[in-house]
Write an enzyme that holds these catalytic residues in place. Structure first.
Site: not given
Ligand code: FAD
Length: 387
Positions: A95, A342, A367, A387
């Site tokens: 990452s 395991l 991502e 979406f």
């Molecule tokens: C360890 C880690 C590192 C990261 N690093 C970065 C980084 O460097 N830069 C950065 O900008 N971001 C980063 N992220 C953020 C990451 O890209 C987001 O967590 C991800 O895009 C999901 O957004 P959210 O957490 O707000 O979840 P949400 O968008 O709130 O989604 C919650 C759930 O709803 C589902 N969902 C969303 N929309 C829909 C839809 N239309 N229909 C059906 N289901 C849906 C999703 O699949 C998910 O299961 C990181 C995340 C983590 C955990």
């Protein structure tokens, strides 16, 4: 003894050019010699192994696809192999390289001014400057169009307000590529760590990617000079194009994680004697192992094809979505199934599957979540955005 490599049943390695194989072998040696001996402890201690950054840089792994500025100028397949080998060590280290290369150096190289490129790219490829990428906001990472972070023009500067969440490398970054709405569309800004009003606290207590830094970013009237705005893009196309680069590499990474799990499991089932014979002699165990080999092989072929398309300039984001969805799901399922085979030992960090399994819970979310990538493919098939 079988002739085929159990971790590469279709001999994908033979489909690589010699320079691609050299890159893979070099990174593999680095991972074996320098990453594997320390990574379990880093994970347990919630510590990013920053001591590895100089060697990662020395090997040319930062911004490896960029031509010039001291970067290695490798092709897309070589970049993929770098990701695969690093993630065989740990998703956290991969990452770090993905963010630095695809999410920070790529936008500076593609959308930056000459001054921005001269200032940041040589330092970033040398590992002397670390970057992060701020797109996600706490109210919904899947919907970046709903961005609240806002930059307002003020003379020769911009005034930035808002926040970002879950930002890899955020608390160690010298510079953050921050995406914000403006009256002129979505713009990228190079926000430096000591700018007044900018704060990047670490997110603690993660149970995943523990050998990686993750932070929140806060902007309270941060004054950013216009010279630090990326001039080459003014829409969501900017951050989305970076994500396509990073996601491409991510399709390769989990192959390495899955191979690491399967390799350890193959040793285990051979020596674990149950009901008077090695576990490897049981039909249902062999079926599960065979299924892993099938899925790893499919993922290898998908990523290699994707890499060749990328090098030919023909890669489509939908193809990246399908491969990211398939390959991360493949690795997560394999890590979990290895953990199960395991037995009780599988919950110990002495064995790699549980660490990879926990890491892959982040990889399947960041991502673009698995759901979102399925919807991208669905849109391609139907023409309807659901979406
Ligand atoms: C360890 C880690 C590192 C990261 N690093 C970065 C980084 O460097 N830069 C950065 O900008 N971001 C980063 N992220 C953020 C990451 O890209 C987001 O967590 C991800 O895009 C999901 O957004 P959210 O957490 O707000 O979840 P949400 O968008 O709130 O989604 C919650 C759930 O709803 C589902 N969902 C969303 N929309 C829909 C839809 N239309 N229909 C059906 N289901 C849906 C999703 O699949 C998910 O299961 C990181 C995340 C983590 C955990």
């Amino acid at each position: 003894m079988p002739n085929l490599d159990p971790l590469d049943l279709f001999d994908v390695k033979s489909m690589l050019a010699e320079d691609e194989r050299i890159v893979q072998d070099t990174v593999a040696r680095f991972v074996d010699d320098q990453v594997l001996p320390i990574i379990r402890e880093c994970f347990e201690q919630h510590r990013f192994p920053s001591e590895l950054v100089p060697e990662v840089a020395n090997l040319g792994l930062l911004g490896s696809s960029i031509d010039g500025y001291g970067c290695a100028g490798l092709n897309a397949v070589a970049y993929g192999l770098i990701c695969q080998e690093l993630e065989r060590g740990d998703s956290g280290l991969r990452s770090f390289v993905s963010v630095q290369s695809s999410l920070v150096m790529y936008p500076i190289y593609t959308y930056g001014s000459d001054e921005q490129k001269d200032r940041w790219l040589p330092a970033m490829t040398a590992g002397e400057a670390i970057g992060c990428f701020g797109l996600t906001e706490s109210h919904g990472g899947s919907d970046p169009g709903n961005m609240k972070t806002y930059a307002k023009r003020d003379g020769d500067d911009w005034i930035l307000n808002g926040s970002k969440m879950w930002i890899t490398n955020g608390n160690i970054a010298d510079v953050a590529v921050v995406w914000a709405t403006t009256d002129d569309g979505v713009r990228g800004f190079l926000v430096e760590k000591d700018m007044a009003g900018f704060d990047a606290p670490a997110i603690e207590n993660k149970m995943s990617l523990r050998a990686s830094h993750t932070a929140a970013l806060f902007f309270d009237n941060v004054r950013v000079p216009n010279a630090s705005m990326l001039p080459g893009v003014s829409s969501l196309r900017g951050p989305l194009s970076c994500l396509t680069q990073a996601r491409y590499g991510i399709t390769w990474g989990p192959i390495g994680a899955a191979q690491a799990c399967l390799k350890e499991l193959l040793d285990y089932v051979e020596t674990r004697i149950l009901f008077g014979e090695p576990l490897s002699h049981k039909q249902s165990i062999q079926e599960r192992l065979a299924d892993m080999a099938r899925r790893i092989t499919t993922a290898q072929l998908l990523s290699l094809r994707l890499g060749r398309l990328k090098d030919a300039g023909q890669l489509e984001p939908t193809q990246v979505s399908l491969a990211k969805w398939n390959n991360v799901r493949m690795a997560l399922d394999i890590a979990r199934d290895c953990r199960d085979m395991l037995g009780g030992s599988g919950i110990s960090a002495e064995y790699v599957p549980i660490r990879h399994m926990l890491n892959l819970e982040s990889v399947i979310t960041y991502e673009g979540t698995e759901n979102i990538h399925k919807l991208v493919v669905g849109k391609e098939l139907t023409g309807v955005a659901a979406f």
